[in-house]
Design a protein around this motif. Structure first.
Motif, PDB file in Angstrom:
ATOM      1  N   TRP A 162       0.835  -1.195   0.000  1.00 41.38           N
ATOM      2  CA  TRP A 162       0.000   0.000   0.000  1.00 41.38           C
ATOM      3  C   TRP A 162       0.875   1.251   0.000  1.00 41.38           C
ATOM      4  CZ3 TRP A 162      -4.889   1.354  -0.813  1.00 41.38           C
ATOM      5  CH2 TRP A 162      -5.307   2.623  -0.392  1.00 41.38           C
ATOM      6  N   ARG A 163       1.915   1.230   0.820  1.00 46.20           N
ATOM      7  CA  ARG A 163       2.834   2.361   0.893  1.00 46.20           C
ATOM      8  C   ARG A 163       3.550   2.584  -0.436  1.00 46.20           C
ATOM      9  NH1 ARG A 163       7.208   3.099   5.647  1.00 46.20           N
ATOM     10  NH2 ARG A 163       7.108   5.350   5.555  1.00 46.20           N
ATOM     11  N   MET A 164       3.939   1.492  -1.066  1.00 43.29           N
ATOM     12  CA  MET A 164       4.674   1.584  -2.330  1.00 43.29           C
ATOM     13  C   MET A 164       3.878   2.341  -3.394  1.00 43.29           C
ATOM     14  SD  MET A 164       7.320   0.801  -4.275  1.00 43.29           S
ATOM     15  CE  MET A 164       8.252  -0.639  -3.728  1.00 43.29           C
ATOM     16  N   GLY A 193      -1.659 -16.047  -3.798  1.00 41.67           N
ATOM     17  CA  GLY A 193      -2.064 -17.372  -4.240  1.00 41.67           C
ATOM     18  C   GLY A 193      -2.087 -18.388  -3.126  1.00 41.67           C
ATOM     19  N   ARG A 194      -1.378 -18.109  -2.026  1.00 37.90           N
ATOM     20  CA  ARG A 194      -1.368 -19.010  -0.882  1.00 37.90           C
ATOM     21  C   ARG A 194      -2.625 -18.860  -0.019  1.00 37.90           C
ATOM     22  NH1 ARG A 194       3.962 -20.784   0.682  1.00 37.90           N
ATOM     23  NH2 ARG A 194       5.543 -20.079  -0.802  1.00 37.90           N
ATOM     24  N   TYR A 195      -3.321 -17.727  -0.160  1.00 34.09           N
ATOM     25  CA  TYR A 195      -4.460 -17.440   0.725  1.00 34.09           C
ATOM     26  C   TYR A 195      -5.680 -17.023  -0.094  1.00 34.09           C
ATOM     27  CZ  TYR A 195      -0.280 -16.938   3.588  1.00 34.09           C
ATOM     28  OH  TYR A 195       0.944 -17.132   4.167  1.00 34.09           O
ATOM     29  N   PRO A 196      -6.166 -17.873  -0.998  1.00 39.19           N
ATOM     30  CA  PRO A 196      -7.312 -17.500  -1.830  1.00 39.19           C
ATOM     31  C   PRO A 196      -8.543 -17.193  -0.983  1.00 39.19           C
ATOM     32  CG  PRO A 196      -6.905 -19.863  -1.948  1.00 39.19           C
ATOM     33  CD  PRO A 196      -5.738 -19.268  -1.226  1.00 39.19           C
ATOM     34  N   GLY A 197      -9.198 -16.090  -1.309  1.00 40.44           N
ATOM     35  CA  GLY A 197     -10.411 -15.724  -0.588  1.00 40.44           C
ATOM     36  C   GLY A 197     -10.192 -14.991   0.703  1.00 40.44           C
ATOM     37  N   ASP A 198      -8.940 -14.728   1.085  1.00 42.12           N
ATOM     38  CA  ASP A 198      -8.675 -13.989   2.320  1.00 42.12           C
ATOM     39  C   ASP A 198      -9.327 -12.609   2.215  1.00 42.12           C
ATOM     40  OD1 ASP A 198      -7.175 -11.970   3.975  1.00 42.12           O
ATOM     41  OD2 ASP A 198      -6.172 -13.779   4.684  1.00 42.12           O
ATOM     42  N   PRO A 199     -10.250 -12.264   3.118  1.00 41.21           N
ATOM     43  CA  PRO A 199     -10.996 -10.999   2.980  1.00 41.21           C
ATOM     44  C   PRO A 199     -10.112  -9.757   3.050  1.00 41.21           C
ATOM     45  CG  PRO A 199     -11.464 -12.052   5.098  1.00 41.21           C
ATOM     46  CD  PRO A 199     -10.716 -13.059   4.272  1.00 41.21           C
ATOM     47  N   ARG A 200      -9.086  -9.770   3.878  1.00 42.20           N
ATOM     48  CA  ARG A 200      -8.216  -8.593   3.985  1.00 42.20           C
ATOM     49  C   ARG A 200      -7.413  -8.383   2.710  1.00 42.20           C
ATOM     50  NH1 ARG A 200      -4.292  -7.349   8.542  1.00 42.20           N
ATOM     51  NH2 ARG A 200      -4.047  -5.639   7.068  1.00 42.20           N
ATOM     52  N   ILE A 205      -6.467  -5.492  -2.390  1.00 43.13           N
ATOM     53  CA  ILE A 205      -6.354  -5.481  -3.849  1.00 43.13           C
ATOM     54  C   ILE A 205      -7.380  -4.536  -4.454  1.00 43.13           C
ATOM     55  CG2 ILE A 205      -6.635  -6.893  -5.929  1.00 43.13           C
ATOM     56  CD1 ILE A 205      -5.608  -9.277  -4.177  1.00 43.13           C
ATOM     57  N   HIS A 206      -8.605  -4.596  -3.951  1.00 42.82           N
ATOM     58  CA  HIS A 206      -9.671  -3.707  -4.446  1.00 42.82           C
ATOM     59  C   HIS A 206      -9.288  -2.240  -4.268  1.00 42.82           C
ATOM     60  CE1 HIS A 206     -13.390  -1.308  -3.794  1.00 42.82           C
ATOM     61  NE2 HIS A 206     -13.810  -1.968  -4.857  1.00 42.82           N
ATOM     62  N   PRO A 213      -3.268   3.583 -10.751  1.00 39.02           N
ATOM     63  CA  PRO A 213      -3.354   3.082 -12.132  1.00 39.02           C
ATOM     64  C   PRO A 213      -2.216   2.132 -12.478  1.00 39.02           C
ATOM     65  CG  PRO A 213      -2.741   5.423 -12.083  1.00 39.02           C
ATOM     66  CD  PRO A 213      -3.145   5.042 -10.693  1.00 39.02           C
ATOM     67  N   GLU A 214      -1.040   2.335 -11.874  1.00 42.47           N
ATOM     68  CA  GLU A 214       0.076   1.423 -12.145  1.00 42.47           C
ATOM     69  C   GLU A 214      -0.228   0.028 -11.595  1.00 42.47           C
ATOM     70  OE1 GLU A 214       2.018   5.523 -11.702  1.00 42.47           O
ATOM     71  OE2 GLU A 214       0.521   4.352 -10.612  1.00 42.47           O
ATOM     72  N   PHE A 215      -0.696  -0.022 -10.341  1.00 42.10           N
ATOM     73  CA  PHE A 215      -1.036  -1.324  -9.769  1.00 42.10           C
ATOM     74  C   PHE A 215      -2.122  -1.995 -10.603  1.00 42.10           C
ATOM     75  CE2 PHE A 215      -3.516  -4.190  -7.159  1.00 42.10           C
ATOM     76  CZ  PHE A 215      -2.540  -4.939  -6.514  1.00 42.10           C
TER      77      PHE A 215
END
Length: 283
Positions: A162-164, A193-200, A205-206, A213-215
């Motif tokens: 997030w900081r990046m 990919g190790r934590y599919p569906g993790d709400p956090r 990502i959302h 825009p870069e992300f």
């Protein structure tokens, strides 16, 4: 496809990943004739199925995210067909599992006193621990003088990806920002990919897709990378250019935690500058 399958983020991710890997390959890359005009870039599904030794229907279902069983042998064939590298192969196997990660993936992330003591004894080497959501959960004094006082940051601000992408100063602070940011996105996707569906992670990502825009552009590439050693240069507002060798390793007793250590090198008199910054902070 059933509603349940459509809502499974792991299967959706698997299908998207396979499609992007297929699209980057030309027939001549895998020893096949180009043939006639192609409507879309990359290999056709029938060509991947042929190379992997599976039926076209089965491979199509896999790309569509259907809940089908893929044996280790078949997955290895797909790895070879799509010319996946080591990180991509690991990512494929995580996504293709037909069950979620072990329960430990959802436990609280606790940094042991021994691990904190290790960080504190790194001296001039900034060191911190990242959790599975990419939050900085522990750090030493040198990390605070290089990256900022983590005690003064919110929990979201202590999230490294997030900081990046949301802190304007980072683009000037980290030399070769775009190269490192692209690499971070690929490493973050492999980690997710190790934590599919993790709400956090889903929320993070959302929010990144909305804010950067870069992300948003690089996330759609579906690149994956594991942790990499290497050289990093920072342009510190007080000390100027600082040069480090960067190393990441996993905590054996807590595999969701990753320790990052930045060892100062002699270039640019970096050890002296770090020592001066630490001295000024302690006054």
């Amino acid at each position: 496809m059933t509603i349940r399958e459509q809502e499974n983020p792991r299967l959706q991710e698997l299908g998207d990943f396979l499609r992007t890997r297929r699209a980057r390959l030309a027939p001549e890359d895998v020893g096949l004739p180009r043939g006639g005009r192609r409507r879309a870039p990359g290999l056709r599904r029938v060509e991947v199925a042929q190379l992997a030794g599976v039926s076209v229907d089965w491979y199509t279902w896999l790309e569509q995210g259907r809940s089908i069983t893929a044996s280790t042998q078949v997955l290895e064939s797909i790895v070879q067909a799509l010319r996946l590298n080591v990180s991509e192969r690991e990512h494929l196997f995580f996504l293709a599992h037909q069950q979620p990660p072990p329960e430990r993936a959802w436990e609280l992330e606790i940094v042991s006193p021994t691990l904190q003591n290790f960080l504190d004894h790194q001296g001039l080497s900034p060191a911190f621990v990242l959790g599975r959501h990419w939050d900085v959960v522990a750090w030493n004094a040198a990390a605070s003088i290089l990256f900022g006082d983590y005690n003064q940051l919110t929990s979201r601000e202590r999230n490294s990806i997030w900081r990046m992408f949301t802190t304007p100063g980072h683009r000037h602070f980290l030399v070769d920002w775009e190269e490192h940011a692209r690499r971070m996105v690929a490493q973050f996707r492999a980690s997710c990919g190790r934590y599919p569906g993790d709400p956090r992670l889903t929320e993070l990502i959302h929010d990144l897709m909305l804010c950067s825009p870069e992300f948003r552009a690089w996330w759609s590439d579906h690149e994956v990378l594991g942790p990499l050693e290497g050289h990093k240069t920072f342009n510190h507002p007080q000390a100027g250019y600082l040069h480090f060798e960067h190393l990441t390793f996993q905590v054996f007793d807590a595999p969701d935690l990753n320790v990052n250590v930045y060892t100062p090198v002699d270039e640019g008199d970096t050890p002296t500058k770090i020592s001066q910054l630490l001295s000024e902070k302690s006054r």
